[in-house]
Design an enzyme around this catalytic site. Sequence first.
Site, PDB file in Angstrom:
ATOM      1  N   SER A 106       1.054  -0.809  -0.041  1.00 46.07           N
ATOM      2  CA  SER A 106       0.019  -0.284   0.062  1.00 46.07           C
ATOM      3  C   SER A 106       0.814   0.953  -0.163  1.00 46.07           C
ATOM      4  CB  SER A 106      -1.026  -0.368   0.772  1.00 46.07           C
ATOM      5  OG  SER A 106      -2.342   1.232   1.041  1.00 46.07           O
ATOM      6  N   ASP A 249      -1.583   1.578  -4.297  1.00 48.19           N
ATOM      7  CA  ASP A 249      -1.823   0.681  -4.384  1.00 48.19           C
ATOM      8  C   ASP A 249      -3.721   1.169  -4.640  1.00 48.19           C
ATOM      9  OD1 ASP A 249      -2.873   0.684  -1.973  1.00 48.19           O
ATOM     10  OD2 ASP A 249      -3.301  -1.010  -2.071  1.00 48.19           O
TER      11      ASP A 249
END
Length: 458
Positions: A106, A249
């Site tokens: 992420s 992401d």
Amino acid sequence: MTKEVKQLFGTDGVRGKANYEPMTVELSVLLGKAVAGVLQESKSGKHRVVVGKDTRLSGYMFENALVAGLTSMGIETLVLGPIPTPGVAFITRAYRADAGIMISASHNPYWDNGIKIFSSEGFKISDVIERRIEQMVALKEFGNFPDDCAVGKNKRVVDAMGRYIEFAKATFPRGRTLKGLKIVLDCAHGAAYKVAPSVFEELDAEVICYGCEPTGSNINDNCGALFPSVIQKAVIEHKADVGIALDGDGDRVIMVDEKGHIVDGDMILSICANDLKKKDLLRGNRVIATVMTNFGVLKYLESVGIEALISPVGDRHVLQNMLEYEVNLGGEQSGHMIFLDYNTTGDGIVSALQVLRIMIESESTLSDLTSLIVKSPQALINVAVKEKIPLDTLPLVQEALRDVRSSLGDSGRVLLRYSGTENICRVMVEGLKKHQVDSLAKTIADIVDSELGVGMVE
């Protein structure tokens, strides 16, 4: 003797420094086998699993390792290449796959990586399934291995990005375009570096791209949703209408108005909730917010007749509460926004499109839409820590918390918690005066740093 079952999953999948425990190739193979084992326990027959990744260099080795583990157990794998996390959730549903896996850490730096697992419905898997996977990995008992002619095949989905682009565009009203809008877009050199520019350009916006040249080691590097100052400056420089910053992401978004002011997840939640309520599309006239949501935002929501139900931090917790209370909109200050009418997880591109739609339909600038939302002064400091010792066992920290709460009285609040995905302690103080909350937050942060820390982080 019973073998100890090690906890692998945190608040958002398995995550850590690439090539170090727990994020090793060896463990990834075992995780692939365990996912296969869980699927085979749930139903017999052939199974398919979708695998996507972001742009980290280590994504290649983890992709190969997961595919090896899955196919060795007879699972057919569909490899997507770089694609946002919400794209994996969508394609898992679209392909009627039995599970989806996203390889990403992420918003973390490039040297970290992680593994997130989705169910066939596109939701992140439950705690129960995570514990079963951990048990299989610990015992190395995955069920029956197929013979040589029954191992799984690996296929590359060549049009994965195109499918997700069309899905995202379909959340924008048919017949409307973004013509006339100049957008500064920062993709954090991450998973959305191709799809996000395409979505906005195909809807006829003028797009100025930042963070769209991944090298494998520059994801989230002073760019993207964690560093909105990049698009703040660019919006002013290019005289743009709006700035959009995604994370590595693509599941979170931070926006910037035409004046260069940050519009965070709290404000995006407010804008979209009010719009849906006016159209009688906000289920129960309720949203899911979190303990980090600004008090001023909560007051605004109340003033327009919207009830905010409070969840712990983390998009997973937000989603769980949305499902429990049958709410179709939830979000976090950090920019994770979940529109359950469109997707089953946070989706930065789709979230930005909803704000742009509201701007166009109301003929308003983004600053117009936020003008009635008065945020309370809030300070947030992140302290890097060596280890996550329970905070209630640290006398000096607890004493500082009591002193700060006494200083704030009923006019503010303090929240101290560890990040679920990093070795970071977050200090949040909210009150009536900016200089006061800044000073009080620093007081707590300094003590946390002296007790546990390795320094402040941005």
